[in-house]
Design a protein around this motif. Structure first.
Motif, short mmCIF file in Angstrom:
data_model
loop_
_atom_site.label_atom_id
_atom_site.label_comp_id
_atom_site.label_asym_id
_atom_site.label_seq_id
_atom_site.Cartn_x
_atom_site.Cartn_y
_atom_site.Cartn_z
N MET A 163 -3.34 12.52 0.38
CA MET A 163 -4.04 11.09 0.77
C MET A 163 -3.22 10.10 0.22
SD MET A 163 -8.10 11.22 1.85
CE MET A 163 -8.32 12.25 0.06
N GLN A 164 -2.65 8.71 0.52
CA GLN A 164 -2.06 7.98 -0.14
C GLN A 164 -2.76 7.33 -0.95
OE1 GLN A 164 -0.67 5.04 3.11
NE2 GLN A 164 0.35 3.17 1.57
N TYR A 165 -4.26 7.25 -0.41
CA TYR A 165 -5.55 6.39 -1.24
C TYR A 165 -6.36 7.58 -1.35
CZ TYR A 165 -2.74 2.22 0.36
OH TYR A 165 -2.23 1.27 0.66
N PRO A 166 -6.23 8.37 -2.42
CA PRO A 166 -7.56 9.58 -3.58
C PRO A 166 -8.47 8.89 -3.05
CG PRO A 166 -5.36 9.68 -4.53
CD PRO A 166 -4.85 8.44 -3.90
N GLY B 147 -12.05 6.56 -12.32
CA GLY B 147 -11.22 5.74 -13.19
C GLY B 147 -10.04 5.98 -13.73
N PHE B 148 -9.48 7.42 -12.70
CA PHE B 148 -8.33 7.99 -13.10
C PHE B 148 -7.06 6.29 -12.47
CE2 PHE B 148 -8.67 12.71 -11.90
CZ PHE B 148 -9.63 12.83 -12.93
N SER B 149 -5.79 6.52 -13.18
CA SER B 149 -5.21 5.87 -13.07
C SER B 149 -4.54 6.31 -11.19
CB SER B 149 -4.10 5.29 -13.78
OG SER B 149 -2.94 6.63 -13.99
N GLY B 150 -3.30 5.12 -10.87
CA GLY B 150 -2.51 5.65 -9.58
C GLY B 150 -1.55 7.44 -10.18
N GLY B 151 -1.53 6.88 -11.32
CA GLY B 151 -0.23 8.20 -11.40
C GLY B 151 -0.82 9.30 -11.16
N GLU B 152 -3.06 8.99 -12.26
CA GLU B 152 -3.29 10.93 -12.43
C GLU B 152 -4.47 10.78 -11.31
OE1 GLU B 152 -4.80 8.89 -16.70
OE2 GLU B 152 -5.83 8.65 -15.16
N LYS B 153 -3.99 9.89 -10.39
CA LYS B 153 -4.98 10.44 -8.89
C LYS B 153 -4.08 11.28 -8.31
CE LYS B 153 -8.47 6.10 -8.02
NZ LYS B 153 -8.69 5.42 -7.41
N LYS B 154 -3.05 11.20 -8.37
CA LYS B 154 -1.41 11.64 -7.23
C LYS B 154 -1.09 13.20 -8.87
CE LYS B 154 -1.04 8.10 -4.60
NZ LYS B 154 0.10 7.86 -4.24
N ASP C 51 1.14 12.42 2.30
CA ASP C 51 1.58 10.67 2.61
C ASP C 51 1.48 9.81 2.04
OD1 ASP C 51 1.26 8.44 4.63
OD2 ASP C 51 -1.28 8.84 4.44
N GLU C 52 2.71 9.48 1.23
CA GLU C 52 3.10 8.33 0.06
C GLU C 52 2.95 8.37 -0.97
OE1 GLU C 52 3.25 3.94 1.49
OE2 GLU C 52 3.11 4.83 3.38
N THR C 53 2.59 10.17 -1.06
CA THR C 53 2.88 10.47 -2.58
C THR C 53 3.85 9.34 -3.75
OG1 THR C 53 2.34 12.50 -1.33
CG2 THR C 53 2.46 12.65 -3.84
N ASP C 54 4.32 8.50 -3.56
CA ASP C 54 5.32 8.05 -4.14
C ASP C 54 4.85 6.94 -4.89
OD1 ASP C 54 5.91 7.84 -1.86
OD2 ASP C 54 8.13 6.94 -2.34
N SER C 55 4.00 6.37 -3.66
CA SER C 55 3.01 4.70 -3.84
C SER C 55 2.95 4.77 -5.51
CB SER C 55 1.98 4.90 -2.80
OG SER C 55 1.21 5.41 -2.92
N GLY C 56 2.83 4.11 -5.77
CA GLY C 56 2.16 3.67 -7.26
C GLY C 56 2.37 4.15 -8.35
N LEU C 57 3.72 4.81 -8.69
CA LEU C 57 4.22 6.02 -9.01
C LEU C 57 5.45 5.73 -10.03
CD1 LEU C 57 4.56 9.73 -8.17
CD2 LEU C 57 2.24 8.55 -9.73
N ASP C 58 5.25 5.51 -11.42
CA ASP C 58 6.58 5.30 -12.36
C ASP C 58 7.51 6.51 -12.22
OD1 ASP C 58 5.78 6.98 -14.29
OD2 ASP C 58 4.57 5.58 -15.70
N VAL C 59 8.60 6.09 -12.82
CA VAL C 59 9.48 6.92 -12.47
C VAL C 59 9.21 8.31 -13.72
CG1 VAL C 59 11.62 7.20 -13.45
CG2 VAL C 59 11.22 5.21 -13.09
#
Length: 256
Positions: A90-93, A147-154, A172-180
């Motif tokens: 999901m885009q927003y887990p 309490g997970f960050s965006g990257g931790e959720k993905k 679905d937009e798995t890359d959104s909110g991820l740093d490099v």
């Protein structure tokens, strides 16, 4: 060979303005071992397509069909779609208070396979999966996504992908909110899952940056609920350079 076939799919959603068409005749086929990227501006229907395949009750299919290996997906309940081999990142887990990651993963695996995995082997698999995704082992005892960050959720989504071994993954937009760094780790997880199981991938994204790590075989441009152009990786490169303006009326908002 697993085949997901979407034919002339029409989907609506109820809004304050009434029944609103979102998908207006989408046709798409994804096979085992293939990676398809769906790109397009905001509001073009990409996430609606993902949610409809997964069975979100918010969306109403008014025409067309979705089949998985010849079976009617639209006649399946959400859990039946998962057991048939469909997976949605999901885009927003969502957060699930009171349910630990370890319990969630084992329950999901049991529901899909029909039998509970052995504790010893499952614990080993989870630890190895978390290590590959650079996840702290302590996350296994934390509540799902709480309490997970965006990257931790993905990364948790991709951990599910690797452990549950579906036939076809919709990202679905798995890359959104991820740093490099997180983008690279998540992409490596998707590539690893594909290499190990031969799954098909339907990757929804706005940007080409994830396509530098997850190489698409096919690129589809979606605008106003339709696929308006298809091609190979070179199409994504052109979109990066030119954007989506060419597919929209000259006076249309860029997110129309």
């Amino acid at each position: 060979m697993t085949v997901l076939e979407i034919k002339d799919l029409h989907v609506t959603v109820e809004t304050d303005e009434g029944t609103t068409p979102i998908l207006n005749g989408v046709t798409l086929t994804v096979r085992s071992g293939e990676t398809h990227a769906i790109m397009g501006p905001n509001g073009s229907g990409k996430s609606t397509l993902a949610s409809t395949i997964a069975g979100h009750p918010k969306y109403t299919v008014t025409g067309g069909s979705i089949t998985l290996d010849g079976e009617d997906v639209l006649e399946m309940a959400v859990d039946e779609r998962a057991r048939a081999g469909l997976f949605l990142a999901m885009q927003y887990p969502v957060e699930i208070p009171g349910v630990t990651v370890a319990n969630f993963l084992r329950t999901a695996k049991t529901a899909i396979d029909g039998d509970a995995p052995s504790i010893r082997q499952w614990t080993k698999d989870v630890k190895e999966g978390m290590a590959a995704l650079r996840m702290d082992p302590k996350f296994a005892q934390r509540n799902v996504n709480e309490g997970f960050s965006g990257g931790e959720k993905k990364r948790h989504e991709i951990l599910q992908l690797e452990l549950l071994k579906p036939k076809l993954a919709i990202l679905d937009e798995t890359d959104s909110g991820l740093d490099v760094d997180a983008l690279k780790i998540v992409s490596e997880g998707v590539n690893r899952a594909k290499a190990n199981t031969g799954l098909g991938v339907l990757l929804i994204t706005h940007y080409t940056r994830i396509l530098r790590y997850i190489k698409p075989d096919f690129v589809h441009v979606m605008v106003a609920g339709k696929v308006v152009e298809e091609g190979g990786p070179e199409l994504a490169e052109r979109l990066e350079a030119e954007g989506y303006a060419a597919y929209l009326p000259a006076d249309a908002p860029i997110e129309a």
